[in-house]
Design a protein around this motif. Sequence first.
Motif, PDB file in Angstrom:
ATOM      1  N   MET A   1       2.569  18.074  -3.368  1.00  0.00           N
ATOM      2  CA  MET A   1       2.703  18.776  -4.710  1.00  0.00           C
ATOM      3  C   MET A   1       2.128  20.267  -4.414  1.00  0.00           C
ATOM      4  SD  MET A   1       0.972  17.746  -8.260  1.00  0.00           S
ATOM      5  CE  MET A   1       2.373  16.525  -8.849  1.00  0.00           C
ATOM      6  N   LYS A   2       2.727  21.323  -5.103  1.00  0.00           N
ATOM      7  CA  LYS A   2       2.357  22.673  -5.081  1.00  0.00           C
ATOM      8  C   LYS A   2       0.633  22.686  -4.884  1.00  0.00           C
ATOM      9  CE  LYS A   2       2.900  27.445  -6.851  1.00  0.00           C
ATOM     10  NZ  LYS A   2       3.935  28.032  -7.708  1.00  0.00           N
ATOM     11  N   GLY A   3       0.230  23.270  -3.946  1.00  0.00           N
ATOM     12  CA  GLY A   3      -1.113  23.572  -3.879  1.00  0.00           C
ATOM     13  C   GLY A   3      -2.126  22.311  -3.684  1.00  0.00           C
TER      14      GLY A   3
ATOM     15  N   LEU B   1      -6.447  16.093  -7.130  1.00  0.00           N
ATOM     16  CA  LEU B   1      -7.310  16.104  -8.101  1.00  0.00           C
ATOM     17  C   LEU B   1      -7.340  14.961  -8.857  1.00  0.00           C
ATOM     18  CD1 LEU B   1      -6.693  19.856  -9.477  1.00  0.00           C
ATOM     19  CD2 LEU B   1      -8.564  19.001  -8.193  1.00  0.00           C
ATOM     20  N   MET B   2      -6.289  13.917  -8.905  1.00  0.00           N
ATOM     21  CA  MET B   2      -6.327  12.795  -9.787  1.00  0.00           C
ATOM     22  C   MET B   2      -7.349  11.828  -9.149  1.00  0.00           C
ATOM     23  SD  MET B   2      -2.257  12.551 -10.559  1.00  0.00           S
ATOM     24  CE  MET B   2      -1.549  12.903  -9.345  1.00  0.00           C
ATOM     25  N   THR B   3      -8.038  12.053  -7.893  1.00  0.00           N
ATOM     26  CA  THR B   3      -8.925  11.175  -7.373  1.00  0.00           C
ATOM     27  C   THR B   3     -10.244  11.310  -7.973  1.00  0.00           C
ATOM     28  OG1 THR B   3      -9.236  12.432  -5.374  1.00  0.00           O
ATOM     29  CG2 THR B   3      -7.353  10.994  -5.337  1.00  0.00           C
ATOM     30  N   LEU B   4     -10.363  12.562  -8.354  1.00  0.00           N
ATOM     31  CA  LEU B   4     -11.744  12.816  -9.182  1.00  0.00           C
ATOM     32  C   LEU B   4     -12.083  11.818 -10.264  1.00  0.00           C
ATOM     33  CD1 LEU B   4     -11.576  16.636  -9.372  1.00  0.00           C
ATOM     34  CD2 LEU B   4     -12.852  15.485  -7.701  1.00  0.00           C
TER      35      LEU B   4
ATOM     36  N   VAL C   1       1.369  12.222 -16.006  1.00  0.00           N
ATOM     37  CA  VAL C   1       2.467  11.138 -16.532  1.00  0.00           C
ATOM     38  C   VAL C   1       2.943  11.332 -17.862  1.00  0.00           C
ATOM     39  CG1 VAL C   1       2.462   8.797 -17.099  1.00  0.00           C
ATOM     40  CG2 VAL C   1       1.101   9.286 -15.149  1.00  0.00           C
ATOM     41  N   GLY C   2       2.194  11.836 -18.835  1.00  0.00           N
ATOM     42  CA  GLY C   2       2.911  12.371 -19.864  1.00  0.00           C
ATOM     43  C   GLY C   2       3.788  13.434 -20.035  1.00  0.00           C
ATOM     44  N   SER C   3       3.863  14.288 -18.906  1.00  0.00           N
ATOM     45  CA  SER C   3       4.538  15.490 -18.800  1.00  0.00           C
ATOM     46  C   SER C   3       5.841  15.359 -18.083  1.00  0.00           C
ATOM     47  CB  SER C   3       3.602  16.695 -18.388  1.00  0.00           C
ATOM     48  OG  SER C   3       2.612  16.801 -19.092  1.00  0.00           O
ATOM     49  N   GLY C   4       5.815  13.886 -17.485  1.00  0.00           N
ATOM     50  CA  GLY C   4       6.929  13.526 -16.591  1.00  0.00           C
ATOM     51  C   GLY C   4       6.891  14.048 -15.269  1.00  0.00           C
ATOM     52  N   VAL C   5       5.772  14.407 -14.528  1.00  0.00           N
ATOM     53  CA  VAL C   5       5.811  15.012 -13.288  1.00  0.00           C
ATOM     54  C   VAL C   5       6.127  14.045 -12.500  1.00  0.00           C
ATOM     55  CG1 VAL C   5       4.137  16.051 -11.571  1.00  0.00           C
ATOM     56  CG2 VAL C   5       3.810  16.641 -13.895  1.00  0.00           C
ATOM     57  N   LYS C   6       6.829  14.395 -11.330  1.00  0.00           N
ATOM     58  CA  LYS C   6       7.195  13.657 -10.502  1.00  0.00           C
ATOM     59  C   LYS C   6       5.962  13.013  -9.694  1.00  0.00           C
ATOM     60  CE  LYS C   6      10.380  13.253  -6.236  1.00  0.00           C
ATOM     61  NZ  LYS C   6      11.010  14.020  -5.188  1.00  0.00           N
ATOM     62  N   LYS C   7       6.155  11.623  -9.261  1.00  0.00           N
ATOM     63  CA  LYS C   7       5.057  10.942  -8.455  1.00  0.00           C
ATOM     64  C   LYS C   7       5.180  11.541  -7.151  1.00  0.00           C
ATOM     65  CE  LYS C   7       4.650   6.648 -10.926  1.00  0.00           C
ATOM     66  NZ  LYS C   7       4.731   5.042 -10.969  1.00  0.00           N
TER      67      LYS C   7
ATOM     68  N   GLN D   1       0.883  -1.195  -0.079  1.00  0.00           N
ATOM     69  CA  GLN D   1      -0.247   0.016  -0.015  1.00  0.00           C
ATOM     70  C   GLN D   1       0.865   1.266  -0.058  1.00  0.00           C
ATOM     71  OE1 GLN D   1      -2.852   0.220   3.252  1.00  0.00           O
ATOM     72  NE2 GLN D   1      -3.445  -1.620   2.791  1.00  0.00           N
ATOM     73  N   ILE D   2       0.368   2.390  -0.466  1.00  0.00           N
ATOM     74  CA  ILE D   2       1.080   3.328  -0.452  1.00  0.00           C
ATOM     75  C   ILE D   2       1.389   3.991   0.922  1.00  0.00           C
ATOM     76  CG2 ILE D   2       1.067   6.179  -1.194  1.00  0.00           C
ATOM     77  CD1 ILE D   2      -0.474   5.340  -3.448  1.00  0.00           C
ATOM     78  N   SER D   3       2.325   4.071   1.484  1.00  0.00           N
ATOM     79  CA  SER D   3       2.718   4.575   2.936  1.00  0.00           C
ATOM     80  C   SER D   3       3.321   5.878   2.955  1.00  0.00           C
ATOM     81  CB  SER D   3       3.797   3.244   3.334  1.00  0.00           C
ATOM     82  OG  SER D   3       3.166   1.986   3.254  1.00  0.00           O
TER      83      SER D   3
END
Length: 333
Positions: free
Chosen positions: A130-132, A137-140, A152-158, A123-125
């Motif tokens: 991330m700024k702001g 928003l990715m859970t919407l 993901v396509g823009s290479g944003v850090k996880k 699980q994510i622990s």
Amino acid sequence: MRYSIIIINYKTPQLVVQCLQSIYAGTADAIEVIVVDNDSADNSEQLIRQAYPQVQWFQMGYNSGFARANNQGIRLSKGEIVLLLNSDTVNNNNAISTCFDRFNNDRFIACGVQLLNEDGSPQISGNFFMKGGLNYLMTLPYTGELIRRIAVGSGVKKTNIAEATSTIEVDWINGAFLMVKKSAIEKAGLMDEDFFLYSEESEWCSRLKKLGALCIYGDLNIYHLEGGSSKDVFNSKRKGYRDYSDKKGLQIMVSNFLGFRKQYGIGWYVFHQAIHLFNIPVYFFIVVLKSLVLTPGVKKEWKEWLGYVKNVFKALSLTPRIIANRPYFYKML
């Protein structure tokens, strides 16, 4: 007293007993375990104290949620290190004691371990800010998936660690297992008691991180029956934190909004409100398309869309209070 473990109970005595069994079977340490009960109004105290009479029991007298109950446990604790531990966790291979021994002599002020699902999958622990709070928003529904693909396509850090296998510094730690040094709590303050449930550990860790580093010990792990307690509290049909259509979803949404306001300010809070509103017609349009092509299960999706809409407007009704940022208990039940 080497360290104190604080467990919150609300109508889950079987989970607490299972958790305690794994704790005492895995350590010979001189530890203090405090169970704080959120007015379960059942036989929890009898079952738990009968099984483990050495446990310290405290009755809150009302359903105070996560932050207030843990704060009370911290106030009662005698250890110089405290572990906030979910009732739906199971100690694995003496992870708690090993974690304490390492953490006690380490430079970190707070730590977690790698959480595992029942089947042993990770699980994510540990997480990164991330700024702001844009990552939320990715859970919407639907709009969130589009944002995720763009990121993901823009290479944003996880913003999280899918699985930790070594010691990794993080910005905030999952509240299911959160070990903290009292010396840091004295400076950062206790958890914010405006929160009922969700987002409180993220906001707390943001204050702790200003004082020192936080980490996940990835080679240590415990089992976490994710949502095992809150699922019953809200009568929710799903585990996890991505369903915004029911009572649990409303609590998640309001707590997230509250966290944005407290951690990032009014501007980012209003921005998140706008995106949640924008998602209503997007969500509607996609469900209409699914209805036209007779997608199986679309009737359920209509109910979920309606639940999402109702929750967004209920959350928005709290705007003046959240912006004012005066003490208030955001319990959405």
